[in-house]
Design a protein around this motif. Structure first.
Motif, PDB file in Angstrom:
ATOM      1  N   LYS A 233     -25.280 -14.584  -3.512  1.00 15.80           N
ATOM      2  CA  LYS A 233     -25.254 -15.871  -2.821  1.00 15.80           C
ATOM      3  C   LYS A 233     -25.887 -15.673  -1.450  1.00 15.80           C
ATOM      4  CE  LYS A 233     -21.129 -17.252  -1.699  1.00 15.80           C
ATOM      5  NZ  LYS A 233     -19.701 -17.599  -1.770  1.00 15.80           N
ATOM      6  N   LEU A 234     -26.005 -16.756  -0.698  1.00 17.15           N
ATOM      7  CA  LEU A 234     -26.674 -16.670   0.602  1.00 17.15           C
ATOM      8  C   LEU A 234     -26.024 -15.633   1.510  1.00 17.15           C
ATOM      9  CD1 LEU A 234     -28.817 -17.755   2.552  1.00 17.15           C
ATOM     10  CD2 LEU A 234     -27.158 -19.465   3.296  1.00 17.15           C
ATOM     11  N   MET A 235     -24.703 -15.534   1.456  1.00 16.27           N
ATOM     12  CA  MET A 235     -23.991 -14.607   2.331  1.00 16.27           C
ATOM     13  C   MET A 235     -24.432 -13.160   2.115  1.00 16.27           C
ATOM     14  SD  MET A 235     -21.685 -14.777   4.682  1.00 16.27           S
ATOM     15  CE  MET A 235     -20.579 -13.707   5.596  1.00 16.27           C
ATOM     16  N   THR A 236     -24.905 -12.846   0.913  1.00 17.63           N
ATOM     17  CA  THR A 236     -25.249 -11.459   0.583  1.00 17.63           C
ATOM     18  C   THR A 236     -26.747 -11.248   0.385  1.00 17.63           C
ATOM     19  OG1 THR A 236     -24.867 -11.898  -1.775  1.00 17.63           O
ATOM     20  CG2 THR A 236     -23.007 -11.048  -0.506  1.00 17.63           C
ATOM     21  N   TYR A 237     -27.568 -12.211   0.776  1.00 17.04           N
ATOM     22  CA  TYR A 237     -28.979 -12.114   0.400  1.00 17.04           C
ATOM     23  C   TYR A 237     -29.700 -10.943   1.059  1.00 17.04           C
ATOM     24  CZ  TYR A 237     -31.544 -13.730   4.556  1.00 17.04           C
ATOM     25  OH  TYR A 237     -32.119 -13.803   5.784  1.00 17.04           O
ATOM     26  N   ARG A 238     -29.291 -10.567   2.297  1.00 17.83           N
ATOM     27  CA  ARG A 238     -29.938  -9.430   2.954  1.00 17.83           C
ATOM     28  C   ARG A 238     -29.565  -8.120   2.260  1.00 17.83           C
ATOM     29  NH1 ARG A 238     -33.855  -9.786   6.880  1.00 17.83           N
ATOM     30  NH2 ARG A 238     -32.809  -8.743   8.585  1.00 17.83           N
ATOM     31  N   LEU A 239     -28.328  -8.039   1.795  1.00 23.59           N
ATOM     32  CA  LEU A 239     -27.919  -6.867   1.025  1.00 23.59           C
ATOM     33  C   LEU A 239     -28.690  -6.805  -0.290  1.00 23.59           C
ATOM     34  CD1 LEU A 239     -26.084  -4.430   0.484  1.00 23.59           C
ATOM     35  CD2 LEU A 239     -24.347  -6.026  -0.357  1.00 23.59           C
TER      36      LEU A 239
END
Length: 369
Positions: A233-239
């Motif tokens: 989801k957006l919260m984890t997109y950098r990961l």
């Protein structure tokens, strides 16, 4: 304590029995997207807007490139690379099929409501298992209430639209977060599709984990040069970006540490600070200089792209006045198409002030060719 909660956030339901304060916040998704694009270009990326992957180029069991179609001209261009990364979100299943494999996607439609001003100053979220209408998020000049979750056929993901029943459901549940929502004007409703990956009988997708799915198709399917990153989801997109990049680097024998987590994204547009000139959109304070900057530097080629870069047309009047003013900066863009797109989100909430505003818009644009 409920009393303290009401002091911190006056919009919250006064009948609450308790509250938990968490370090939550909101983000402008359009500005975030542009920040990623600007950062990628600074590191050598080539960005193609409105290009669709129509097929993958294969050499035996190895994916070696992509055929991309220009949505404006219809021209198809071939792009080659040692690794092709499938980061196509909900469309990732279709891209995987082009490679000769499958990903079990669960298209979960979510509908949200945009209210005409900031009802709350802090994010309000119900303390319960994930359900419809359980989060109220302030952002820029509006507040967003979300969200529903309904499984939709994969063939419908390109044309999901909010329904009146979904609007009614969100309002009923949203009023339990902040009762004032029932007296607050709704600007529009909109829908999107979550790229969930699962294989169960859950008809809503609520029980499916938002876990990250990284697939090395050489290991799983015997297809070389092809990697999929999806789920999340957006919260984890950098990961997710870091995980996919690390895998690509291992496959290319590149031994370097990923710098994603410690590198700030650039701010592509400091709104209302660096741009002067006459106002074009009063609702969102968009000036002539800001529009010129978006057209010249941020690839804003039509009204939709200009809206995403500057928020033009996203305020109370939904482009009623500013769209015609902005047309001088985009002489080849389709003004009627932009007005229709705004109308699509107004239809499910067309009552009261929203309906009167829509009638005025019709009078203004009725002779538009």
């Amino acid at each position: 304590d409920p009393v303290e909660a009401r002091i911190l956030e006056p919009a919250v339901n006064p009948d609450l029995t308790g509250a938990v304060r968490v370090p939550d916040g909101s983000v402008d998704p359009f500005r975030l997207t542009m920040a990623n694009i600007v950062d990628a270009k600074a590191h050598g990326a080539k960005v193609l807007v409105y290009h669709e992957t129509v097929s993958l180029i294969k050499d035996g069991s190895k994916v070696i490139g992509v055929n991309a179609r220009n949505g404006a001209s219809g021209e198809i261009t071939d792009f080659y690379g040692e690794i092709v990364v499938n980061a196509a979100g909900i469309w990732g299943a279709a891209v995987a099929e082009m490679a000769g494999t499958a990903i079990q996607m669960f298209p979960a439609k979510g509908t949200l409501l945009v209210f005409g001003h900031r009802v709350n100053g802090m994010v309000i979220n119900r303390c319960r298992k994930s359900a419809d209408g359980d989060i109220l998020v302030p952002g820029e000049s509006v507040t967003i209430l979300g969200t529903t979750s309904t499984r939709v056929p994969y063939g419908e993901i390109d044309d999901v639209r909010p329904t009146s029943d979904e609007v009614d459901l969100l309002l009923r549940e949203g009023a339990k977060l902040a009762p004032t929502l029932l007296q607050t004007r709704i600007l529009r409703a909109y829908s999107g599709v979550r790229p969930l990956v699962a294989a169960d009988n859950d008809t809503s997708g609520r029980s499916i984990s938002r876990g990250i799915v990284l697939i090395d198709h050489e290991t799983r399917d015997g297809i070389k040069g092809f990697v999929t990153i999806t789920g999340g989801k957006l919260m984890t997109y950098r990961l997710m970006a870091e995980m996919a990049s690390d895998l690509v680097c291992r496959k290319l024998s590149v031994n370097q540490e990923c710098r994603t987590a410690g590198t700030m994204l650039p701010n592509p547009l400091v709104r209302n600070a660096r741009f002067g000139g006459n106002l074009v959109c009063e609702c969102e304070n968009v000036t002539e200089e800001e529009i010129r900057y978006a057209v010249d530097n941020l690839e804003a080629r039509d009204f939709t792209m200009l809206r995403r870069r500057t928020r033009l047309g996203m305020g109370t009047c939904q482009g009623q006045f500013c769209a015609r003013r902005a047309s001088g900066f985009l002489p080849d863009a389709d003004l009627k198409d932009f007005v229709r797109e705004r109308w699509k989100g107004i239809v499910p909430v067309a009552w009261g002030d929203a309906l009167r505003e829509a009638q005025l818009t019709q009078w203004i644009y009725k002779d538009e060719k």
